[in-house]
Structures are given as C-alpha cells and as structure tokens.
Design a protein around this motif. Structure first.
Motif, mmCIF file in Angstrom:
data_model
loop_
_atom_site.group_PDB
_atom_site.id
_atom_site.type_symbol
_atom_site.label_atom_id
_atom_site.label_comp_id
_atom_site.label_asym_id
_atom_site.label_seq_id
_atom_site.Cartn_x
_atom_site.Cartn_y
_atom_site.Cartn_z
ATOM 1 N N VAL A 25 42.279 -55.050 21.762
ATOM 2 C CA VAL A 25 40.910 -56.105 22.948
ATOM 3 C C VAL A 25 39.601 -55.321 22.805
ATOM 4 C CG1 VAL A 25 41.998 -57.530 24.283
ATOM 5 C CG2 VAL A 25 42.384 -54.792 25.299
ATOM 6 N N ARG A 26 39.962 -53.756 22.625
ATOM 7 C CA ARG A 26 38.666 -52.887 22.503
ATOM 8 C C ARG A 26 37.422 -53.485 22.254
ATOM 9 N NH1 ARG A 26 40.904 -47.847 18.912
ATOM 10 N NH2 ARG A 26 42.782 -46.834 20.714
ATOM 11 N N GLY A 27 36.530 -53.464 23.103
ATOM 12 C CA GLY A 27 35.252 -53.508 22.386
ATOM 13 C C GLY A 27 34.885 -55.453 22.717
ATOM 14 N N LEU A 28 35.784 -56.300 22.959
ATOM 15 C CA LEU A 28 35.381 -57.467 23.123
ATOM 16 C C LEU A 28 34.309 -57.569 24.155
ATOM 17 C CD1 LEU A 28 38.589 -59.039 22.070
ATOM 18 C CD2 LEU A 28 37.396 -58.717 21.079
ATOM 19 N N THR A 29 33.960 -59.014 24.046
ATOM 20 C CA THR A 29 33.353 -59.354 25.588
ATOM 21 C C THR A 29 34.155 -60.726 25.849
ATOM 22 O OG1 THR A 29 32.094 -61.328 23.886
ATOM 23 C CG2 THR A 29 30.833 -59.480 24.168
ATOM 24 N N ASP A 30 33.732 -60.938 27.062
ATOM 25 C CA ASP A 30 34.895 -62.055 27.869
ATOM 26 C C ASP A 30 34.752 -63.356 27.469
ATOM 27 O OD1 ASP A 30 35.018 -60.036 29.754
ATOM 28 O OD2 ASP A 30 33.535 -61.179 31.035
ATOM 29 N N ALA A 31 33.848 -63.689 26.259
ATOM 30 C CA ALA A 31 33.973 -64.743 25.685
ATOM 31 C C ALA A 31 34.579 -64.626 24.468
ATOM 32 C CB ALA A 31 32.359 -64.682 25.378
ATOM 33 N N GLN A 32 34.710 -63.576 23.883
ATOM 34 C CA GLN A 32 35.650 -63.567 23.016
ATOM 35 C C GLN A 32 37.014 -63.391 23.326
ATOM 36 O OE1 GLN A 32 33.783 -59.421 21.492
ATOM 37 N NE2 GLN A 32 33.197 -61.156 19.502
ATOM 38 N N ALA A 33 37.626 -62.287 24.307
ATOM 39 C CA ALA A 33 38.742 -62.829 25.208
ATOM 40 C C ALA A 33 38.965 -63.765 24.982
ATOM 41 C CB ALA A 33 38.334 -61.682 26.558
ATOM 42 N N THR A 34 37.926 -64.772 25.573
ATOM 43 C CA THR A 34 38.810 -66.466 25.925
ATOM 44 C C THR A 34 38.940 -67.585 24.594
ATOM 45 O OG1 THR A 34 36.727 -67.230 26.032
ATOM 46 C CG2 THR A 34 38.077 -66.283 27.981
ATOM 47 N N ARG A 35 38.414 -66.926 23.979
ATOM 48 C CA ARG A 35 38.635 -67.155 22.130
ATOM 49 C C ARG A 35 39.674 -67.495 21.836
ATOM 50 N NH1 ARG A 35 35.507 -65.905 17.204
ATOM 51 N NH2 ARG A 35 35.767 -68.632 16.431
ATOM 52 N N SER A 36 40.389 -68.709 21.468
ATOM 53 C CA SER A 36 41.569 -69.533 20.275
ATOM 54 C C SER A 36 41.116 -68.914 18.871
ATOM 55 C CB SER A 36 42.311 -70.526 21.148
ATOM 56 O OG SER A 36 43.108 -70.707 20.452
#
Length: 166
Positions: A25-36
């Motif tokens: 999860v390093r360097g991720l945005t919230d949008a990326q973290a919610t993407r399947s």
C-alpha cells in the motif's frame, strides 16, 4: 548463544507479515486503495481494514477471555473501505491494533492460556477453546494469506510488487 522466547519469535514473524502487507500500500491514494483489480472484489484498503478489525477482535477475545462475540466480528463491511474511510486512517488503525496485540501477548505469562471462542452461526455445538498460541498462529496465517492477495492486487494496479519494493 542467546535464544529468544517463543513469544518473541511469534511476534517477530507476525510483524514481518504485517510489513510485507504494508509494502503493497506504499504511495497509494485513497482512490487506488478502493480499486478492485482482479475478478475478486478485494481491494488493498479493504484488506487493511479487514486485518485491522481482525486483530482488534482476536485481541479482545484473548484479553477478555469471556467467550462473548466482539462487536464487528461478523461485519461483512470490514472488507471494503466505507465512504468515510481513508487509507491513512486505516493504516493508523492497523498500527494501533498491532500495538494492542503485541502488548496483550507480552503481558501473558505464557502462550498456553486457553480462551473460549465466541459462538458463531458455524460454531460446533460444544464450546471451543483456543490457546493464545493458536490465535497468534491464526492471525499470522491470515495476514500472510492476505499479504499475498494484496501483492497480486497491487501488481495488477500499477505493476508494483513486494519483491520489487523491498
């Protein structure tokens, strides 16, 4: 030659699995973290949320030892970032849960302490007991399994993997 205790070894193995997960999860945005990114509905944020909640629940089971079902144990929403969730907040929650687990285990005399498991719809008819050792091993396995899932999700997201980021 100094030998570490079993508690120290298990907590170190657990910390190592958490660190592998956190690489994803390093360097991720919230949008990326919610993407399947796979056929599964799992997301990186959802995995972090699930593991944080899992540690909170299992630590409560270890500490209280009353066999009561902790709040949120059966909450299926724990696998998804909710509207108000942010990745930084989930990561802080996960760090707090890790500290609480480590403190609870450190305070125990030994890992043979046995606690009743909460009753769930799939529980056997008779009460079931697990040692703290078994709970720790369960949490380590769960974290390792989800770290693998997270690695695949991250690689599908942007090509990054735990191997490349170590």
């Amino acid at each position: 030659m100094t030998t570490s205790s079993e508690k120290t070894d298990l907590l170190a193995a657990f910390a190592e699995q958490r660190e592998l997960l956190l690489i994803t999860v390093r360097g991720l945005t919230d949008a990326q973290a919610t993407r399947s990114t796979t056929v599964s509905e799992l997301t990186l944020g959802g995995i972090v949320k699930h593991l944080a909640q899992g540690e909170e629940v299992w630590t409560q089971i270890m500490v209280k030892g009353d066999g009561e079902l902790p709040d949120g144990m059966l909450d299926m929403g724990q696998y998804r970032m909710a509207g108000g969730d942010t990745l930084p907040a989930l990561l802080e929650r996960y760090a707090r849960a890790a500290r609480a687990t480590e403190e609870a285990v450190a305070a125990l005399v030994d890992l043979d302490v046995s606690v009743p498991l909460p009753r769930t719809p799939w529980s056997p008819p008779e009460p079931e007991y697990w040692s703290v050792r078994r709970i720790l091993l369960h949490l380590i396995r769960e974290t390792a399994q989800h770290a693998g899932h997270a690695d695949i999700i991250r690689e599908a997201l942007d090509g990054a993997s735990t191997t490349a980021q170590r």
